[in-house]
Write a protein that holds these residues in place. Structure first.
Motif, PDB file in Angstrom:
ATOM      1  N   PHE A  47      -3.200  -9.534 -10.615  1.00  0.00           N
ATOM      2  CA  PHE A  47      -2.757  -8.188 -10.639  1.00  0.00           C
ATOM      3  C   PHE A  47      -2.712  -7.861  -9.446  1.00  0.00           C
ATOM      4  O   PHE A  47      -3.320  -8.035  -8.065  1.00  0.00           O
ATOM      5  CB  PHE A  47      -4.318  -7.359 -10.940  1.00  0.00           C
ATOM      6  CG  PHE A  47      -3.768  -5.963 -11.345  1.00  0.00           C
ATOM      7  CD1 PHE A  47      -2.784  -5.520 -12.188  1.00  0.00           C
ATOM      8  CD2 PHE A  47      -4.230  -5.211 -10.371  1.00  0.00           C
ATOM      9  CE1 PHE A  47      -2.407  -4.047 -12.281  1.00  0.00           C
ATOM     10  CE2 PHE A  47      -3.866  -3.603 -10.179  1.00  0.00           C
ATOM     11  CZ  PHE A  47      -3.288  -3.260 -11.401  1.00  0.00           C
ATOM     12  N   ASP A  48      -1.284  -7.286  -9.023  1.00  0.00           N
ATOM     13  CA  ASP A  48      -0.830  -6.730  -7.834  1.00  0.00           C
ATOM     14  C   ASP A  48      -0.487  -5.245  -7.811  1.00  0.00           C
ATOM     15  O   ASP A  48       0.177  -4.887  -8.736  1.00  0.00           O
ATOM     16  CB  ASP A  48       0.248  -7.556  -7.037  1.00  0.00           C
ATOM     17  CG  ASP A  48       0.129  -8.860  -6.789  1.00  0.00           C
ATOM     18  OD1 ASP A  48      -1.185  -9.067  -6.523  1.00  0.00           O
ATOM     19  OD2 ASP A  48       0.965  -9.949  -7.096  1.00  0.00           O
ATOM     20  N   TYR A  49      -0.966  -4.398  -6.963  1.00  0.00           N
ATOM     21  CA  TYR A  49      -0.485  -3.126  -6.926  1.00  0.00           C
ATOM     22  C   TYR A  49       0.753  -2.957  -6.330  1.00  0.00           C
ATOM     23  O   TYR A  49       1.419  -3.887  -5.621  1.00  0.00           O
ATOM     24  CB  TYR A  49      -1.537  -2.205  -6.149  1.00  0.00           C
ATOM     25  CG  TYR A  49      -2.748  -1.917  -6.538  1.00  0.00           C
ATOM     26  CD1 TYR A  49      -2.853  -1.057  -7.472  1.00  0.00           C
ATOM     27  CD2 TYR A  49      -3.943  -2.648  -5.933  1.00  0.00           C
ATOM     28  CE1 TYR A  49      -4.201  -0.828  -8.051  1.00  0.00           C
ATOM     29  CE2 TYR A  49      -5.038  -2.547  -6.356  1.00  0.00           C
ATOM     30  CZ  TYR A  49      -5.296  -1.473  -7.538  1.00  0.00           C
ATOM     31  OH  TYR A  49      -6.637  -1.319  -7.926  1.00  0.00           O
ATOM     32  N   ASP A  50       1.769  -2.180  -7.143  1.00  0.00           N
ATOM     33  CA  ASP A  50       2.874  -1.727  -6.651  1.00  0.00           C
ATOM     34  C   ASP A  50       2.912  -0.658  -5.805  1.00  0.00           C
ATOM     35  O   ASP A  50       3.004   0.795  -5.853  1.00  0.00           O
ATOM     36  CB  ASP A  50       3.736  -1.327  -7.912  1.00  0.00           C
ATOM     37  CG  ASP A  50       5.144  -1.185  -7.540  1.00  0.00           C
ATOM     38  OD1 ASP A  50       5.481  -1.560  -6.226  1.00  0.00           O
ATOM     39  OD2 ASP A  50       6.168  -0.833  -8.275  1.00  0.00           O
TER      40      ASP A  50
END
Length: 72
Positions: free
Chosen positions: A14-17
């Motif tokens: 999971f990567d934050y945009d």
């Protein structure tokens, strides 16, 4: 494996945009700021318009009769 690695195994999935998050935050802040100013100014101008229209229309209104308070 240590206990730290077993607790956070899927963290890399999971990567934050951050760019979209930052852009959305700035747009919402601008919208709320402008709407707050418009609300404040609209209340200020409606008070001025109502008070000036009351003074000009009060001469044409029929005076109301005062009703004495009722006693029981």
């Amino acid at each position: 494996m240590s206990t730290t690695e077993t607790m956070f195994t899927d963290r890399s999935d999971f990567d934050y945009d951050y760019e979209t998050l930052r852009t959305t935050g700035v747009v919402l802040a601008i919208i709320m700021f402008v709407s707050g100013i418009l609300i404040a100014l609209s209340k200020k101008f409606t008070k001025c318009v109502k008070s000036s229209s009351k003074s000009s229309s009060s001469a044409t209104e029929i005076p109301k009769k005062e009703v004495p308070p009722q006693t029981v």
